[in-house]
Every structure is written in structure tokens, then in C-alpha cells.
Design an enzyme around this catalytic site. Sequence first.
Site, PDB file in Angstrom:
ATOM      1  N   ARG A 161     -28.734  83.469   8.844  1.00  0.00           N
ATOM      2  CA  ARG A 161     -29.250  84.195  10.016  1.00  0.00           C
ATOM      3  C   ARG A 161     -30.466  85.017   9.585  1.00  0.00           C
ATOM      4  O   ARG A 161     -30.316  85.937   8.775  1.00  0.00           O
ATOM      5  CB  ARG A 161     -28.134  85.101  10.564  1.00  0.00           C
ATOM      6  CG  ARG A 161     -28.511  85.931  11.771  1.00  0.00           C
ATOM      7  CD  ARG A 161     -27.349  86.824  12.174  1.00  0.00           C
ATOM      8  NE  ARG A 161     -27.667  87.658  13.314  1.00  0.00           N
ATOM      9  CZ  ARG A 161     -28.299  88.825  13.230  1.00  0.00           C
ATOM     10  NH1 ARG A 161     -28.695  89.298  12.065  1.00  0.00           N
ATOM     11  NH2 ARG A 161     -28.545  89.517  14.332  1.00  0.00           N
ATOM     12  N   LYS A 209     -32.473  93.189   5.173  1.00  0.00           N
ATOM     13  CA  LYS A 209     -31.470  94.251   5.100  1.00  0.00           C
ATOM     14  C   LYS A 209     -31.708  95.234   3.959  1.00  0.00           C
ATOM     15  O   LYS A 209     -32.458  94.975   3.020  1.00  0.00           O
ATOM     16  CB  LYS A 209     -30.056  93.645   5.006  1.00  0.00           C
ATOM     17  CG  LYS A 209     -29.556  93.213   6.396  1.00  0.00           C
ATOM     18  CD  LYS A 209     -28.110  92.778   6.416  1.00  0.00           C
ATOM     19  CE  LYS A 209     -27.748  92.386   7.859  1.00  0.00           C
ATOM     20  NZ  LYS A 209     -26.401  91.803   7.954  1.00  0.00           N
TER      21      LYS A 209
HETATM   22  C1  7PM Z   1     -29.297  97.640  12.477  1.00  0.00           C
HETATM   23  C2  7PM Z   1     -28.156  97.427  11.738  1.00  0.00           C
HETATM   24  C3  7PM Z   1     -30.034  96.585  12.962  1.00  0.00           C
HETATM   25  C4  7PM Z   1     -27.744  96.143  11.478  1.00  0.00           C
HETATM   26  C5  7PM Z   1     -29.630  95.319  12.691  1.00  0.00           C
HETATM   27  C6  7PM Z   1     -28.475  95.103  11.964  1.00  0.00           C
HETATM   28  C7  7PM Z   1     -25.369  90.294  11.138  1.00  0.00           C
HETATM   29  C8  7PM Z   1     -25.104  89.940  12.446  1.00  0.00           C
HETATM   30  C9  7PM Z   1     -26.365  91.688  12.411  1.00  0.00           C
HETATM   31  C10 7PM Z   1     -24.784  89.522  10.083  1.00  0.00           C
HETATM   32  C11 7PM Z   1     -23.785  88.185  11.786  1.00  0.00           C
HETATM   33  C12 7PM Z   1     -29.204  92.938  11.124  1.00  0.00           C
HETATM   34  C13 7PM Z   1     -28.029  93.744  11.621  1.00  0.00           C
HETATM   35  N1  7PM Z   1     -26.177  91.370  11.138  1.00  0.00           N
HETATM   36  N2  7PM Z   1     -24.325  88.894  12.779  1.00  0.00           N
HETATM   37  N3  7PM Z   1     -25.730  90.821  13.233  1.00  0.00           N
HETATM   38  N4  7PM Z   1     -24.003  88.490  10.470  1.00  0.00           N
HETATM   39  N5  7PM Z   1     -23.007  87.150  12.079  1.00  0.00           N
HETATM   40  O1  7PM Z   1     -29.761  93.372  10.081  1.00  0.00           O
HETATM   41  O2  7PM Z   1     -24.940  89.786   8.892  1.00  0.00           O
HETATM   42  O3  7PM Z   1     -29.612  91.941  11.721  1.00  0.00           O
HETATM   43  S1  7PM Z   1     -27.267  93.018  13.017  1.00  0.00           S
END
Ligand code: 7PM
Length: 280
Positions: A259, A225
Amino acid sequence: MSKNKQLQCGARTVDLSAPLVMGILNVTPDSFSDGGRFNSVDKAFAQAKQMVAEGAAFIDIGGESTRPGAQAVSSQEELDRVLPVVEKIHRNLDVVISLDTSNPELMREGAKLGAGLINDVRALDREGALQAAAETGLAVCLMHRQGEPQTMQHAPCYEDVVVEVSDYLAAKVESCVAAGIERHKIVLDPGFGFGKNLQHNLTLMAHLHKLLRLELPLLVGVSRKTMIGETLNKPVDERMYGGLALAVWSAVQGAHILRVHDVAPTVDALRMTHAVQQAM
Ligand code: 7PM
């Protein structure tokens, strides 16, 4: 949350006494760009199989990109992408399938095909989602966010990010329980990067243990992230070591599920961390 807690995920019981890894499986077209449906199911399955071999206890399957600016996906398109992969993983692998979705229809259909957990970054806020999730009887992950995925990073603002995230999650737990979701089937997630700037994310990470007061399992998603990118000044493909540091930090603070994209290194880092925790 006591030490030997378990989480009931559909037909599977998961032991949360040691930190577990949830592998991220994207089944958006941009993740398997060469088109053909069968080909993409096979590729997604192969990736899931690899992550299970590396020690993932959960596979989080997502067919709708939450990326700001990403195109909205029709409900049918999301079902068509995700369900064949759920079915194949359920038939062939020993792992809990997590549905990364806000779509009530996918919650219902995915549950029928063997999913064990609903991971909705919109915390069951969409019309019909709370009821659908309750009716499946599956475990749910409730994540905090400020704003909507498309615009949430514009100007995130908190007086006290830890208190506000904690209060939000506590209130969500009560709505879920009122809707018929059993308390012992709920996992909480502070939602790193979802309407939070770097300082908010770091503050939440520093005080993660305070969320354990809600007495429910904690899931943390920080893999690759922006908070790592901004701290280390690294592009997305060079954030693994930073992510491992945050995974270890989270586990030491008491997080139960991490995750991640990079399963093998995270599993080793957490096993090593747990060995030390057990010697305390
Ligand atoms: C763009 C923006 C692509 C954000 C991907 C993401 C989480 C999640 C995501 C989290 C839970 C990523 C995120 N992040 N589910 N889904 N917790 N429970 O970086 O932090 O994977 S998507």
C-alpha cells in the site's frame, strides 16, 4: 500461502502470484483543500486514473483521517466524500476499489457501488462492522494495531512483537470466519506504525515472512511512514527511497500487496524484484 493464489474481490479476481500495488487515495478535505464537491470528485478520480495508469491493482479510498489528533468525521460526511469517488472509479477504471473505512454504513453502500475490498484499520471492531463486512461478501484486510488510533503511539509495548501480531491476526481470522467471512477472502496486515515504535516496526519487518505461516495473503503499508523518517532522519516528502527499500524487502519476504503513495516507482521496483524471484 501457495504460489498461485487468487483473491476474490467482489466481481474481480486478483492474481497474487506477483506482488501488487495498492495506491492510496485520500479524499479528506485537507487533501483537496479548495472545497467544492464536484471539483474534489474530479480531482480524486484524476489521481486514481493516474495511479491505475502507473500500474496500481487496487485504489484504497479513505475519507476519514486516521492521523492522531485529526477531527472525527460524521458518518454522513464520510459517505458523501467517498461514495461519489467509488462510483466514478468503478464506472471508468479497471481496478479493485478498496474502502479504507471502519464505518459499517460505508461498507454496505460502497459494496453496492462496486468496491471489492474492505480495508479497516480497526479490524472490524466497531459496532456492526463485522456483520456489515460479512454481508457484503467482499474481501477484507485485517490489520493489527495496539490501542486506538488517537493514542496508540503513546507507549507501545510488546514482549514479542512478531508473536503478538501473529496471534492477534490468527484470532481475528477465526472471528471473521465465525461471522461468515470466507477464509479465502481475508488479507492480513501487521499494521506498521499502529501502536509500534521504531524497534517494533523494524523487528516486524525483519521477520515478516513468519506471518506467512497463517497461510493468507499479506499486505504491507509503510509508505512515507515515521519508521522511515526516524531511520533516515527525513521529513515526510523525502521518504520515497526508504519506502522503496521496504517495499522490495517486503516482497522478498513474501508480501503480496504493497500500500503506497508513490505508485510508479514502487511498481518498477516490484516488477524488477519479481523477475529475480522467478529466476530462483
Ligand atoms: C496518519 C496516520 C496518516 C497513519 C496516515 C496513516 C495502513 C492502512 C493506513 C496500513 C492498511 C498511513 C496511515 N496505514 N491500511 N491505513 N495498512 N491496511 O500512513 O499500514 O497511510 S493510514
